[in-house]
Structures are given as C-alpha cells and as structure tokens.
Design a protein around this motif. Structure first.
Motif, PDB file in Angstrom:
ATOM      1  N   VAL A 256       0.834  -1.210   0.000  1.00 53.09           N
ATOM      2  CA  VAL A 256       0.000   0.000   0.000  1.00 53.09           C
ATOM      3  C   VAL A 256       0.868   1.260   0.000  1.00 53.09           C
ATOM      4  CG1 VAL A 256      -2.016  -1.071   1.058  1.00 53.09           C
ATOM      5  CG2 VAL A 256      -0.304  -0.005   2.531  1.00 53.09           C
ATOM      6  N   GLY A 257       2.165   1.089  -0.198  1.00 51.75           N
ATOM      7  CA  GLY A 257       3.044   2.244  -0.366  1.00 51.75           C
ATOM      8  C   GLY A 257       3.510   2.869   0.934  1.00 51.75           C
ATOM      9  N   ILE A 258       3.465   2.092   2.025  1.00 46.53           N
ATOM     10  CA  ILE A 258       3.932   2.640   3.307  1.00 46.53           C
ATOM     11  C   ILE A 258       5.323   2.091   3.619  1.00 46.53           C
ATOM     12  CG2 ILE A 258       3.546   2.688   5.804  1.00 46.53           C
ATOM     13  CD1 ILE A 258       0.543   2.617   5.192  1.00 46.53           C
ATOM     14  N   ASN A 259       6.244   3.007   3.847  1.00 46.96           N
ATOM     15  CA  ASN A 259       7.614   2.643   4.180  1.00 46.96           C
ATOM     16  C   ASN A 259       7.864   3.164   5.595  1.00 46.96           C
ATOM     17  OD1 ASN A 259      10.332   2.241   4.319  1.00 46.96           O
ATOM     18  ND2 ASN A 259      10.875   3.758   2.746  1.00 46.96           N
ATOM     19  N   PRO A 260       7.602   2.335   6.610  1.00 42.98           N
ATOM     20  CA  PRO A 260       7.594   2.864   7.982  1.00 42.98           C
ATOM     21  C   PRO A 260       8.965   3.340   8.439  1.00 42.98           C
ATOM     22  CG  PRO A 260       7.369   0.482   7.989  1.00 42.98           C
ATOM     23  CD  PRO A 260       7.315   0.903   6.564  1.00 42.98           C
ATOM     24  N   ARG A 261       8.947   4.357   9.243  1.00 44.36           N
ATOM     25  CA  ARG A 261      10.174   4.930   9.775  1.00 44.36           C
ATOM     26  C   ARG A 261      10.598   4.180  11.034  1.00 44.36           C
ATOM     27  NH1 ARG A 261      11.715  10.606   8.690  1.00 44.36           N
ATOM     28  NH2 ARG A 261      13.799  10.729   9.565  1.00 44.36           N
ATOM     29  N   VAL A 262       9.595   3.667  11.738  1.00 46.47           N
ATOM     30  CA  VAL A 262       9.826   2.965  13.004  1.00 46.47           C
ATOM     31  C   VAL A 262       8.989   1.689  12.979  1.00 46.47           C
ATOM     32  CG1 VAL A 262       9.490   3.085  15.513  1.00 46.47           C
ATOM     33  CG2 VAL A 262      10.158   5.148  14.256  1.00 46.47           C
ATOM     34  N   ILE A 263       9.575   0.605  13.483  1.00 47.23           N
ATOM     35  CA  ILE A 263       8.821  -0.643  13.627  1.00 47.23           C
ATOM     36  C   ILE A 263       8.634  -0.884  15.118  1.00 47.23           C
ATOM     37  CG2 ILE A 263       8.896  -3.150  13.336  1.00 47.23           C
ATOM     38  CD1 ILE A 263       8.614  -1.885  10.711  1.00 47.23           C
ATOM     39  N   HIS A 264       7.398  -0.852  15.575  1.00 45.47           N
ATOM     40  CA  HIS A 264       7.131  -1.100  16.999  1.00 45.47           C
ATOM     41  C   HIS A 264       6.463  -2.465  17.140  1.00 45.47           C
ATOM     42  CE1 HIS A 264       5.277   0.498  21.039  1.00 45.47           C
ATOM     43  NE2 HIS A 264       5.910  -0.651  21.178  1.00 45.47           N
ATOM     44  N   MET A 265       7.158  -3.363  17.824  1.00 43.24           N
ATOM     45  CA  MET A 265       6.610  -4.710  18.026  1.00 43.24           C
ATOM     46  C   MET A 265       5.981  -4.780  19.411  1.00 43.24           C
ATOM     47  SD  MET A 265       9.749  -6.914  16.466  1.00 43.24           S
ATOM     48  CE  MET A 265      11.020  -5.673  16.621  1.00 43.24           C
ATOM     49  N   ASN A 266       4.665  -4.915  19.442  1.00 43.27           N
ATOM     50  CA  ASN A 266       3.954  -5.033  20.703  1.00 43.27           C
ATOM     51  C   ASN A 266       3.945  -6.512  21.066  1.00 43.27           C
ATOM     52  OD1 ASN A 266       2.293  -3.968  22.842  1.00 43.27           O
ATOM     53  ND2 ASN A 266       0.527  -4.957  21.848  1.00 43.27           N
ATOM     54  N   GLU A 267       4.925  -6.944  21.877  1.00 40.18           N
ATOM     55  CA  GLU A 267       5.153  -8.345  22.211  1.00 40.18           C
ATOM     56  C   GLU A 267       5.864  -9.047  21.053  1.00 40.18           C
ATOM     57  OE1 GLU A 267       6.072 -10.061  24.304  1.00 40.18           O
ATOM     58  OE2 GLU A 267       4.419 -10.588  25.600  1.00 40.18           O
ATOM     59  N   GLY A 268       6.453 -10.204  21.348  1.00 37.84           N
ATOM     60  CA  GLY A 268       7.338 -10.856  20.387  1.00 37.84           C
ATOM     61  C   GLY A 268       6.681 -11.531  19.193  1.00 37.84           C
TER      62      GLY A 268
END
Ligand SMILES: *Cc1c(COP(=O)(O)O)cnc(C)c1O
Length: 714
Positions: A256-268
């Motif tokens: 969908v054309g999103i290149n995230p700046r930050v990846i936040h993992m809520n739990e493993g």
C-alpha cells in the motif's frame, strides 16, 4: 454539492471506530433502536443495514436526531482534518513515514472480537490515543474471522468455548486494493508452499489498522483457516500466524506504499517483521546482511509484556526451517545463522528459537511495561548482554495506560466537563488538566458513582437471567435473581483472564471467613467475578469452576456472582460501577495490568498486590495495598501470606472506610480517597501519557537513527 443524507452521514461514521469513543455518537446509535442495538452487540454497521434511508429518516424525526447527527458528523470532520495536535508539534520528525505498530491482537470494541485480553486492549488504546494526539502511526494485525471464543459455563461449572464466524461485510473493514483496483494479496513462502493473505483496512480515527486474512481461494484448506482463531491451534499454527503477521505485515505495508520509519513490536509475536525489512534493504539498497541488520534494528522498538514463561513463544528448529528457511536463504544466512537470532547463546544447539530473543536482537530500543517489570525483565534477559551489569541491561520501561474517552463513563464525563479545562479529554496525559477534580462536590461525585453502580447491578442481573434461561432454570429461580446484589453493599469487582498466576480465588482461601464478611448484617461485602481461561488451560478452568460453584452455594447466593463471557462491554460496565477493584496476582508476574486504571477514571478504588502499575501508583491514600511488596520463594507460603493480607486489609481498612458514614449517610473519607485517586493517577496511567512517552523516548530517537544502544549481534 448536494447535502449528504443522515443515512450517509451515519454510514460514514459507522465506518470509522472514532464513533466508539464518543459517548454522544454511541447514544445516537442506541437511540435509533435500543433493542436492536444490544441484540447486534453494539455494531452500527449491522444496525444501519437494517435501517434503509427512509426508515432511518422517519426514526430520526421521531427521536429528533437530525441536528445531533449533523453536529456529530461535523465534529468528526473537524477531528479528521485538525492540524493542531500534540503530534503536529512534537512528532514532526516522523513526517510522512509513520511508525508501524505490530500486534497479534487489537481490543478496540466489543463488536470486533480480535482480542483476548489486556495485551489487545492495550494495543487498541494505543491506536486510539495515537489518533487523538495526531501521531503518524499505522497498525498491523491479523483478521480472525472466528475471533476469540465466546464463553459459556456448563452445569458442572466448566467453561465451554464457542466460535462464531463473522462476515467482514458486517464490520467496518475496507478491502485494500491496488491502484488498478485489484485486491491486494501478499504471500509468504514456506518449504511447503506459499501462504496468501488479503488485506483489510480498519479506520481508528486518523490511524489506519491493516489486518491480514488468509481466508481466500488461493490458499489450501489448511491455510484458509490459518487466521480463523486468535491463539487457537498448535505451535505450527502459531508460527504460521506469526510469519503472516510479521513478514506478511511488512509486505502488506509495502504493497500500500507505506515505508515505515519505526517498527514497533507489541510483544514478540511480530518479531519476524525486521527480518523482512532486512531482506528488502539487502535487495533494494544492496546492503550486506550485517549492515541491514544494524540499520533495521536502529529503527526497531520492542515492548515485552510478561515475565510468565508461557508468554514467550518458542519454536523448534524444524518449525523454523520449514517456515523461515526460504527467507533465511535470501538473507544469505544458513540454518544455524537464523537459529542464532532466536537463541540467547547462538551456538547452543539445545536452545529452541525464542521470538522474544529475536525481537531483542532486531530492535535497539526495548522496554518493559512498568517500573517493576523493568527490573524483572533486566534480570530475566541479562544473559543476552553477559558483559553488562544488571542495571546496564538496555531494557527500559514505559508504564501502560488506558484511553480515557473509551473507559470513562458518559455520566462521569459530564461531571468532569464542569470542573476540568475545555477539551480536557484531548489532553488527558497532562497532570495540570486533572487538578480541577478537587473542585467536585462530594455529593455529586458520590451520587454519580451510585447511579453507575446501580446500572452495573441491573446489568449483572440481566446477564444472570440470560445465563439461567440457557440452563433451563425455572421461572421462580429466574425471578429470584432480581434480588441478587444489593446497591447499598460494598461491591468488589474482579475480572481478567483466568491465568493461574492471577489467583482469582485468592479471597476464598478461608471460606468461613469469607462467609462472615459477605453475610455481615451491618457491613456486607459482595463480589462480581468475570473472566475467560485460555481454551487449553485446565488449571485456569478449575479455578473458574471453583468460583462458579461457590457462587451457587446457598450462603453465597446473590452475594458472589460470576458473569460469563467477559469482553470489552462487560468490562466497561464493571470498571464504571464497582466500589473496589481487586487485583491479586502472584508478584511480580503481573507486568502492568490495566483494568484497575480504568476503575480509577470512574472513581472506584483499587485494592491490589503491589505489583505492576500499582507498585508505582499507590501512595497510601489513593487506594489499598495488599501486603508490602515482599515475595517468598515458596509459592504456597506466598499464597497463604497474600490471602491473609487480603482479608486483613478488607476487614481493617476497606470495609471501615466504606461504611464510615456522616449524618447524611455519606462516606466522606472514602470520597476523599476517590478524588485523590482520580487526581493523582488519572493523568499518569493514561494512554495519552503512554503514547507521548513512546514518541519522545523511542519513536523519535529511532526515527532519527540516533545511536543509543549497541545492537547485539548474533
Ligand atoms: C482492560 C481489560 C483487560 C486487562 O485486564 P488486566 O486486569 O490488566 O489483566 C482484559 N480484558 C478486557 C476485556 C479488558 O477490558
């Protein structure tokens, strides 16, 4: 442009969950048809499908809803277009590349059963506050068309699980399409073939949540039901869901054309996501694996949620090779290389692959969810950084909070509106905003609380009669339920997942003492319990059965009740109506806990072990502590000590304070505690404060790539 009809306006509102945290919009939907509204589990999409434009028009005229609908619609548009949010001022560096928030569950509303408990509700609240604060953030999760189970209790008091299939059309889900109009389908390769998923978009205010769904024709039968149930199936189902969440999730964002700046993992659960980002960096930017790992980790944020071992997914080498082997080959790392990323000691062939370890190794910023949980997590994971002392282990903490507009009762909000600053509900993370609580008059606070408590009791009786009808009880027995629970009695609530460490039956260790407390002629106490055990957790189910059986004993009848099928709706009634919220986990296993924070907002008092958030919240006058925060290595001794302390605090502090009345029958000192609890805790244990902390302490540094901690290489 022609004016939109009210049917069109409500239709648009129903397609964005923003409505669910607006008491006014919720009550418009309810007033259209109160009976259908409850029968349809508060789902406005379904409600509107039963009301064509003409029927709705007639109904709105009868109830004089037009101007309210128009004004709700206008407020929504203003909200969506606003450019003067906290995020506009403070999160500008994130710019047009959002933070991507990955979670296996999202608890947003009772009509969307893709959550099981606290982790999901926390994720839902995080999205809502991010929307309110104007943070550029997108959510990524799975769409479980059967969701989590509904709970019934059989004649023997044993939990039964039921799953119902939900049609995506009955939910505010938009199919995600490519520029040419085709459904976007992503795939993840395994040794046994590819798994495909379509993508849905769910609007949570300004925040889009992308949900992957494998129930499509391209898939084999096995894979079609892969995402049917949350936390269902075995280890193999689990790892397949997790490659879809992590790897498929990153691919869906790319599509969908999103290149995230930050990846936040809520739990493993989503920790495979960084591996896919590493692959993309190697392929598109020509990076080496080591460079790509370092760069990816610098934008990674990982939140760990529990010290309970079962909460950390582990997979054996065979499962990893089958499901991550093809990706590992593209990364140019062999089987031992990938296994090493999931092991504390990469060289140890006896260590299984742990998703939490993978998450730590692929994100430079990691945090626990309360101060105490930070201490516990640093100890728990210190072997990952053997060269450091415990205090230097790079796991910080950001204490969980709850989304105020979601959990605060509408009536209480009216009261707060009078004493707090304008638009205070958009600034709930600021301490000054809550000062005005002191100006509430004791009488109005008490009366409002009493009326919410009455509403809870009426609601509980209604749920009990449904339960009784299902069990085929006689009309006389059902009639008798109308006398259950007394609005004048001190009412204690306990509702959460029935994980054994939460010790739902702790107050029942000495049944005779409990019998006396409950049947005291002057100063009685009553209990409302609710909660689900995980389908595979027979120990949790046995605890639940014990409580159900006790509630059926003559001496406890109508004074201890168990309400089945705990969900967000039941939760809302409970946290808004109880006098006291009981929380008695085995310390330090409750990483944070959030249900007690919802109670705070509504003026209830917490009675809790000094664990999780309560260990940093309790100040001696804003609630009650069970014990003094000691732990004993022997679990039996610990349980006995805590059980005794619980009864002691009830008898010597809670009950006297509650029944200490003035000549007008007002518990003045209790009300002072209520006010102190709201004023000192409301702003801190709040999802706006939580999201602001994440932005300042993790998203902005991660986006800027400021170096702060060494990434641990496998
Ligand atoms: C808030 C909430 C939880 C979390 O409760 P804890 O006491 O923190 O475990 C679980 N389930 C539902 C439905 C909730 O609303």
């Amino acid at each position: 442009m022609p004016q939109k009809t009210i049917h069109e306006k409500l239709g648009e509102l129903s397609q964005n969950l923003w409505w669910s945290w607006q008491p006014e919009v919720t009550s418009i939907f309810r007033e259209i048809d109160p009976r259908r509204w409850s029968a349809l589990a508060h789902n406005p999409v379904l409600l509107l499908s039963e009301y064509g434009p003409d029927k709705l028009e007639a109904r709105a005229r009868e109830e004089v809803l037009h101007s309210r609908i128009n004004s709700a619609y206008r407020r929504w548009q203003e909200y969506m277009d606003s450019h003067s949010t906290w995020g506009d001022v403070h999160a500008g560096v994130l710019g047009h590349r959002p933070a991507a928030y990955f979670s296996a569950e999202f608890g947003l509303h009772e009509s969307l059963r893709i959550y099981s408990g606290g982790l999901g509700v926390l994720a839902g609240d995080h999205l809502k506050s991010s929307s309110d604060l104007g943070i550029p953030l997108v959510g990524v999760g799975l769409f479980y068309h059967e969701g989590y189970f509904s709970q019934t209790i059989d004649e023997a008091g044993w939990q039964q699980e039921e799953y119902t299939d939900v049609d995506p059309d009955a939910l505010p889900l938009q199919p995600v399409r490519s520029a040419s109009g085709e459904r976007i389908v992503v795939s993840v390769e395994t040794r046994g073939g590819s798994i495909f998923a379509q993508v849905w978009k769910l609007d949570v205010g300004r925040v889009p949540l992308y949900l992957l769904d494998t129930n499509i024709e391209q898939n084999t039968e096995e894979n079609r039901v892969l995402t049917a149930r949350l936390y269902g199936g075995d280890q193999r189902t689990r790892i397949r869901q997790e490659i879809m969440l992590g790897i498929g999730g990153v691919r869906a964002l790319a599509a969908v054309g999103i290149n995230p700046r930050v990846i936040h993992m809520n739990e493993g659960h989503s920790a495979f996501a960084p591996l896919e980002i590493i692959r993309m960096r190697m392929k598109h930017d020509g990076r080496s694996f080591d460079d790509a790992l370092r760069e990816t980790a610098s934008s990674g944020v990982f939140t760990t949620h529990t010290p309970v071992p079962a909460g950390h997914d582990r997979f054996d080498a065979g499962l990893i090779d089958e499901h991550v082997g093809p990706l590992a080959e593209e990364l140019g790392i062999h089987h031992e290389g990938i296994m090493g990323l999931g092991r504390v000691d990469p060289q140890n062939p006896n260590e299984s692959f742990c998703m939490t370890v993978l998450a730590f190794k692929t994100s430079r910023r990691a945090n626990a969810v309360s101060n105490l949980h930070g201490v516990v997590s640093r100890r728990m994971w210190r072997s990952l950084w053997p060269w450091r002392s415990e205090e230097e282990i790079p796991i910080g903490h950001i204490t969980n909070g709850v989304h105020t507009p979601t959990w605060l009762a509408a009536q209480m909000r009216v009261l707060y509106d009078r004493v707090l600053p304008q638009k205070w509900y958009l600034r709930t993370g600021e301490p000054d905003v809550w000062k005005g609580i002191d100006d509430l008059t004791p009488g109005e606070l008490w009366e409002t609380h009493q009326s919410l408590k009455n509403r809870l009791i009426v609601y509980a009786r209604r749920r009990l009669s449904y339960q009784a009808q299902r069990h085929g009880q006689s009309a006389r027995e059902i009639e008798r339920l109308q006398g259950f629970l007394d609005p004048q009695s001190l009412t204690v609530g306990f509702a959460r997942r029935f994980a054994p460490y939460k010790r739902a039956d702790l107050v029942m260790r000495d049944v005779d003492v409990l019998e006396k407390l409950v049947n005291d002629a002057e100063r009685p106490v009553q209990f409302i319990f609710a909660g689900k055990a995980h389908p595979a957790d027979d120990h949790g189910k046995a605890i639940l059965q014990r409580i159900v059986k006790m509630s059926q004993e003559e001496r406890f009848l109508g004074k201890i009740v168990f309400l089945d099928d705990y969900d967000i709706n039941l939760g809302r009634h409970l946290v808004q109506g109880v006098d006291v919220w009981l929380n008695n986990p085995r310390r330090p296993l409750e990483a944070s806990g959030t249900s007690g924070q919802k109670v705070v907002l509504n003026g209830g008092l917490n009675l809790s072990i000094l664990d999780g958030w309560w260990a940093e919240a309790f100040d001696g006058k804003n609630g009650f502590a069970i014990g003094s925060g000691q732990t004993h290595a022997n679990q039996e001794i610990q349980d006995k000590r805590d059980g005794d302390d619980l009864i002691h605090v009830l008898q010597n502090e809670v009950i006297p304070l509650y029944y200490g009345r003035d000549q007008d029958d007002m518990p003045q000192e209790w009300i002072r505690h209520m006010k102190r609890s709201v004023r000192t805790l409301g702003w801190r244990f709040n999802a706006d404060r939580q999201v602001m902390d994440y932005v300042r302490e993790t998203y902005i540094p991660a986006a800027g790539g400021l170096s702060c901690e060494m990434v641990v290489m496998p």
